[in-house]
Write an enzyme that holds these catalytic residues in place. Structure first.
Site, PDB file in Angstrom:
ATOM      1  N   ASN A  13       0.832  -1.213   0.000  1.00 46.15           N
ATOM      2  CA  ASN A  13       0.000   0.000   0.000  1.00 46.15           C
ATOM      3  C   ASN A  13       0.865   1.261   0.000  1.00 46.15           C
ATOM      4  O   ASN A  13       0.542   2.246  -0.664  1.00 46.15           O
ATOM      5  CB  ASN A  13      -0.955   0.004   1.198  1.00 46.15           C
ATOM      6  N   MET A  89       0.647  -3.025  12.216  1.00 47.69           N
ATOM      7  CA  MET A  89      -0.023  -4.095  12.956  1.00 47.69           C
ATOM      8  C   MET A  89       0.050  -3.934  14.474  1.00 47.69           C
ATOM      9  O   MET A  89       0.185  -4.904  15.204  1.00 47.69           O
ATOM     10  CB  MET A  89       0.583  -5.450  12.542  1.00 47.69           C
ATOM     11  N   LEU A  92      -2.994   1.412  18.456  1.00 45.53           N
ATOM     12  CA  LEU A  92      -2.518   2.684  19.024  1.00 45.53           C
ATOM     13  C   LEU A  92      -3.396   3.053  20.223  1.00 45.53           C
ATOM     14  O   LEU A  92      -4.599   2.783  20.235  1.00 45.53           O
ATOM     15  CB  LEU A  92      -2.588   3.781  17.959  1.00 45.53           C
ATOM     16  N   ASN A 106      -6.611   4.487   8.051  1.00 51.56           N
ATOM     17  CA  ASN A 106      -6.158   3.096   7.996  1.00 51.56           C
ATOM     18  C   ASN A 106      -6.873   2.399   6.844  1.00 51.56           C
ATOM     19  O   ASN A 106      -7.972   2.788   6.459  1.00 51.56           O
ATOM     20  CB  ASN A 106      -6.541   2.402   9.320  1.00 51.56           C
ATOM     21  N   HIS A 108      -8.345  -1.347   5.749  1.00 53.86           N
ATOM     22  CA  HIS A 108      -8.682  -2.656   6.320  1.00 53.86           C
ATOM     23  C   HIS A 108      -9.267  -3.548   5.221  1.00 53.86           C
ATOM     24  O   HIS A 108     -10.107  -3.093   4.448  1.00 53.86           O
ATOM     25  CB  HIS A 108      -9.695  -2.483   7.465  1.00 53.86           C
ATOM     26  N   VAL A 143     -11.239  -0.819  17.562  1.00 54.49           N
ATOM     27  CA  VAL A 143     -10.515  -1.583  16.545  1.00 54.49           C
ATOM     28  C   VAL A 143     -11.300  -1.528  15.229  1.00 54.49           C
ATOM     29  O   VAL A 143     -12.407  -2.046  15.143  1.00 54.49           O
ATOM     30  CB  VAL A 143     -10.313  -3.053  16.997  1.00 54.49           C
TER      31      VAL A 143
END
Ligand code: GRF
Length: 201
Positions: A13, A89, A92, A106, A108, A143
């Site tokens: 990415n 991975m 935070l 992010n 996913h 998450v």
């Protein structure tokens, strides 16, 4: 805008973002620094090839506060405004996330809110769903739970495996992640509660 990237592994990415940048498709994005939390990560090679400054901050034997303090010091020194988690991975802390509220994105590999967590492909295959995809979202305290910015979907075929699924989804990831980054850096993303409005001008 000055962008800091955090990554842990392969870096495809990150590479896709650099590719679009080199093509001139991300005029408001400046990739200023990469932070890697594993010294064996392949993403380091990509940073070297593209002359992107990077730091390795091993997180293995460090507590979260210590690790994040080091990250923050570097990002502050470099005047980073936006943080991209490109296969990073590690979770935070809420402190860190709240300091960069709506500034961290992010990617996913599922259509969130379905299949959050570290085993999305496995969970998707197991569930028998016929469609999956990827999601770019803001990072919040949970998450994979922050406001969804953009998604792309794929169809699952008969006999799909985790491997074939991840390859198919990765192609979509590489398309939408750079796109969202440019939108964010050009102030085209508006947040209204959990909803996102993208302006087209
Ligand atoms: C991607 O599948 C991404 O969705 C997930 O981690 C993987 C990172 O891959 N968050 P890469 O390191 O960008 O190749």
């Amino acid at each position: 805008m000055k962008v800091g990237v955090m990554a842990s592994g392969r870096g495809s990415n990150f590479q896709a973002i650099l590719k679009e940048l080199n093509k001139g498709n991300l005029p408001d994005v400046e990739i200023s620094h990469l932070i890697v939390n594993k010294k064996s990560a392949e993403v380091i090679k990509i940073a070297k090839e593209h002359n992107v400054p990077y730091s390795i901050i091993e997180s293995k034997n460090k507590n979260r506060t210590e690790f994040e303090k080091e990250v923050k010091n570097i990002f502050e020194e470099k005047h980073i405004e936006i943080i991209v988690l490109a296969g990073f991975m590690r979770i935070l802390s809420s402190n860190f996330v709240n300091e960069y509220k709506y500034k961290i994105i992010n990617i996913h590999p599922s259509l969130l809110p379905a299949f959050p967590g570290a085993h999305a492909h496995r969970d998707v295959i197991k569930s028998g769903v016929k469609k999956s995809g990827c999601t770019v979202h803001f990072v919040d305290e949970g998450v994979d739970s922050g406001p969804i910015i953009m998604q792309a979907s794929i169809n699952l075929e008969k006999g799909e495996t985790e491997d074939s699924l991840s390859k198919k989804i990765l192609i979509k990831e590489h398309q939408i992640f750079p796109k969202v980054l440019q939108l964010l850096c050009s102030n085209k993303i508006q947040i209204i509660g959990q909803n996102i409005k993208i302006s087209s001008d």
